[in-house]
Design a protein around this motif. Sequence first.
Motif, short mmCIF file in Angstrom:
data_model
loop_
_atom_site.label_atom_id
_atom_site.label_comp_id
_atom_site.label_asym_id
_atom_site.label_seq_id
_atom_site.Cartn_x
_atom_site.Cartn_y
_atom_site.Cartn_z
N GLU A 147 0.74 -1.28 0.17
CA GLU A 147 -0.14 -0.50 -0.38
C GLU A 147 0.56 1.47 -0.28
O GLU A 147 2.28 1.29 0.58
CB GLU A 147 -1.01 0.01 1.36
N GLN B 199 -10.73 -3.36 3.58
CA GLN B 199 -9.14 -4.22 4.12
C GLN B 199 -8.92 -5.20 4.65
O GLN B 199 -7.80 -5.86 4.10
CB GLN B 199 -8.15 -3.14 3.04
N SER C 97 -6.02 -8.47 4.80
CA SER C 97 -5.66 -8.07 5.40
C SER C 97 -4.37 -9.30 5.67
O SER C 97 -3.10 -9.26 5.67
CB SER C 97 -5.21 -7.24 7.18
#
Length: 203
Positions: A40, A56, A60
């Motif tokens: 990211e 997210q 993750s």
Amino acid sequence: MKVLIVYYSTYGHVHQMAEAMAEGVRQVDGAEAVMRRVPETLPSEVLEKMGAQEAQKTFSHIPICTVEELAEADAVIFGTPTRFGNMCGQMRQFLDATGQLWAQGKLVGKVGSVFTSTATQHGGQESTILSFHISLLHQGFVIVGLPYTFQGQTRIDEITGCSPYGASTIAGGSGERLPSENELEGARFQGRHVAEITSKLSA
């Protein structure tokens, strides 16, 4: 035979397509599907304002990809949301870090394939995949798409993604639309097709 599925997902649409790709890969004997995310680049406060942080969390657990893992795979399937008809910045930054692999020819002859997600029906699904192919060709990848033997891309009874360039999904303006079964089946087909082509090339 290792098929690496490397993707970036903001709200989970590309992640769901990546999971379907992995399902397709695993349908081929001897094929291993490995899922990885690209790093990211947006600050957490920006992701929070976008409403992406909660989404997210659901993926993750997928490890972050390293550049070296590309060289260890027999095939790489890349997944990216569209940003103005092109790949997202996170994926661009990841690919821009592969210069050493390019210099050493480490990716030449590997199978490469791409899938995507857009907000709207004509929001750059084809241009994103086709422009992504340019980077793969520079690295020497053998490009594999989604052939018309996946007949789901010819149907006109519903709005759907997928083209001969690769599987795709339409997320809706606010991300409210999840991948349809037809789009997921296109991803499974592509994953299986990539693994079959890779198996033939490896032989």
